[in-house]
Design a protein around this motif. Sequence first.
Motif, PDB file in Angstrom:
ATOM      1  N   ILE A 531      -7.947 -23.152  38.718  1.00  0.00           N
ATOM      2  CA  ILE A 531      -8.370 -22.227  37.668  1.00  0.00           C
ATOM      3  C   ILE A 531      -9.394 -21.322  38.325  1.00  0.00           C
ATOM      4  N   ASP A 532      -9.052 -20.031  38.428  1.00  0.00           N
ATOM      5  CA  ASP A 532      -9.869 -19.079  39.178  1.00  0.00           C
ATOM      6  C   ASP A 532      -9.988 -19.588  40.617  1.00  0.00           C
ATOM      7  N   HIS A 551       0.100 -16.225  28.287  1.00  0.00           N
ATOM      8  CA  HIS A 551      -1.241 -16.537  27.784  1.00  0.00           C
ATOM      9  C   HIS A 551      -1.413 -16.152  26.321  1.00  0.00           C
ATOM     10  N   TYR A 573      -6.680 -26.456  26.904  1.00  0.00           N
ATOM     11  CA  TYR A 573      -6.940 -25.229  27.659  1.00  0.00           C
ATOM     12  C   TYR A 573      -8.190 -25.459  28.505  1.00  0.00           C
ATOM     13  N   ARG A 575      -9.563 -23.988  31.031  1.00  0.00           N
ATOM     14  CA  ARG A 575     -10.463 -22.876  31.367  1.00  0.00           C
ATOM     15  C   ARG A 575     -11.644 -22.847  30.382  1.00  0.00           C
ATOM     16  N   ILE A 580     -15.149 -21.851  32.290  1.00  0.00           N
ATOM     17  CA  ILE A 580     -14.872 -20.820  33.299  1.00  0.00           C
ATOM     18  C   ILE A 580     -14.706 -19.488  32.589  1.00  0.00           C
ATOM     19  N   PRO A 584      -8.412 -14.687  32.152  1.00  0.00           N
ATOM     20  CA  PRO A 584      -7.216 -15.498  32.432  1.00  0.00           C
ATOM     21  C   PRO A 584      -6.043 -14.651  32.904  1.00  0.00           C
ATOM     22  N   GLU A 588       0.351 -18.313  32.568  1.00  0.00           N
ATOM     23  CA  GLU A 588      -0.379 -19.485  33.027  1.00  0.00           C
ATOM     24  C   GLU A 588       0.567 -20.670  33.224  1.00  0.00           C
ATOM     25  N   ASP A 605      -4.307 -21.891  36.024  1.00  0.00           N
ATOM     26  CA  ASP A 605      -3.874 -20.578  36.504  1.00  0.00           C
ATOM     27  C   ASP A 605      -2.678 -20.707  37.439  1.00  0.00           C
TER      28      ASP A 605
END
Length: 659
Positions: A531-532, A551, A573, A575, A580, A584, A588, A605
């Motif tokens: 994620i990121d 998303h 979820y 994120r 974070i 997004p 995803e 991600d």
Amino acid sequence: HKLESIYANIRDKKTGITKNIITTSFNSTDYIRVLVTSDDKGIDQKDYNNFIEEIDSLIEKTSNNKVVVDKNEDDDTISFFDDDDTISLFDDDDDTISLFDDDDDDTISFFDNDEKVQKATYYIIFKPEADINDRGLNINSILEEVNSFSETTKTIEHSYEEGTNENKFFIFWEFFIATDKPEEDISDIFMFLEDESEIHKLSEENLLEKDDFNIFLKDNFEINDALNFKKLKEFALSKKENKIKKEPKKEIKKNVLRKKITTGEQQSEIVRQKTHSIKVSSERLDELMYLVSELIITNSQLNLRSQKLNDDGIQKIAEKLNKISQRLKENALSTRLISIKYIMLRFERLVRDLSDELGKEINFVIEGADTELDKNIIDNLSLPLMHLIRNAIDHGIETPEERVKLNKSPEGIVRFIAFYSGSNVVIQIRDDGKGIDPELIIKSAIEKGFIKEEENLTLKEIYNLLFLPGLSTAQRITGISGRGVGMDAIKQSILKLRGDIEIDSEINLGTSITIKLPLTLSIIDTMLVSIDDTKYLIPISNIKASGKHDHEILMNYPNERLISNGELVPFIYLRAKFGIKTKPLKSERLIFVTHNDSTVALVFDKIIGEHQAVIKPLGEIFKEQDFISGASILGDGTVALILDTYKLVKQFSIINKVS
């Protein structure tokens, strides 16, 4: 010395091994231990004299026996012997019945020896979607795994469209493999490709050794299309029918086993066979495991560097080293595995003593004692298992009088069952006792304030209440149980081993407690996701499937539930859960994880690919966090957090229940 007199009578065949002799032996061992470890003040002379009188009485009784017929319930052996001869008839559980006279040490065995390992033939179609590269899956790894499954493999590769994009796939494969491994192991290869693969069992024998089958494949092969499965199945069926017609009726073979090995050459062979096993200290095994872990981390670094350099020569070396490190890991892990039977002796003694103390008749049955687990898991498993067996005898099994009233046998059964399930080991403690009354659990939970009267719980949720500290259904407190401490500690011990535990029960039929454990704690196969810029690892053993989702559509689903294969599946979820703040992605990735009967989708991600994770502890500062079970060092030196999917699924279930 007095015990030796009893054993001498057994040796001289004046008596058989009886329950009284076993009880006296155990008691004597305990008494000797007290004599060795305590001073003279700890010994009561009167008790000592009474105990010696019991042994003397047993010596006198065993010395007067002449002929004994002894039925051994544990191994189905019946022995007839007098002072100078023994004849035994036994069923060895492998379809062998042996009759032997140990006077001349000759054995005659009658057995059916027709059972041998057969290699079944499987037909596999693997047609990956064109965007498989975007999903973090390695095609070459999958192909190698299929081909390594059997020494006899035939692969047909098809090209169904001329590809113009190097990141897209326009190839599919057909495999014919002959293997003695179960179909479930083949299915594991295509765990994340269920919609893009088909597995069919063609025959119980190896068709690839048959000339007519290979001619059939050659005649029906087309470059752009898969084989006509209907014709293929008809061919395999015709082979099966022909075999049935030709095969003569099996006959029971007889084999006469010769006398004991006496020649020097044969004795040397025995010595050579004995040297196949050696003893190694656990410290050396721990050091070996550490070195293998470091090798895997270094191998990840080399793989990453070779990809950046884009040098074919280095990449080939990296791939070769990857295979070697994988095999070394498997060998190192296997050396740490020890059989569960090594902790069985203490349980057998426990059952024997406890059944006598409680006045209950217990038949303790062990199945799968040769199942192996990591040494560290075995060391930490003894106390939880001992507590569960004590509970089964104390809470579960009724007294002989109660069982007779319920039309049951006076003798209760407690089963210890162990078996492999994929990359895990499952242990079950079962009894045929009174079972657990859900109403008693609810009543106790309400009294303790754990739940409210108006709550509507499922049966599984009711049984899970037993793992809460302080909750017990025992009607009275004994020296064995009833205080409500134990089950919560058991669950915490199992969770620390990255395992899971659940209870199933039915009134008057019995209770089954199932523990699911990983084979090892040091290195696990995981899926690397991100994620990121933050990377996470998910144990593959907990993953059911993967996918992707838009998303905007995902965020508009009510109650955090999405539709997957026509079913509503809750999603988390991550994120948002991990705070974070970056924007997004439009599309995803989803990974569906399971625990017991619950499935939850985790949203990320990207799915980067499979990764062998060397587990590192996070330290005391992260002790109280809920969702991370450890960490692992990646090839670029960064740290990836290992998600505790059990806690994620559990907390999601609690949140949904409250809402």
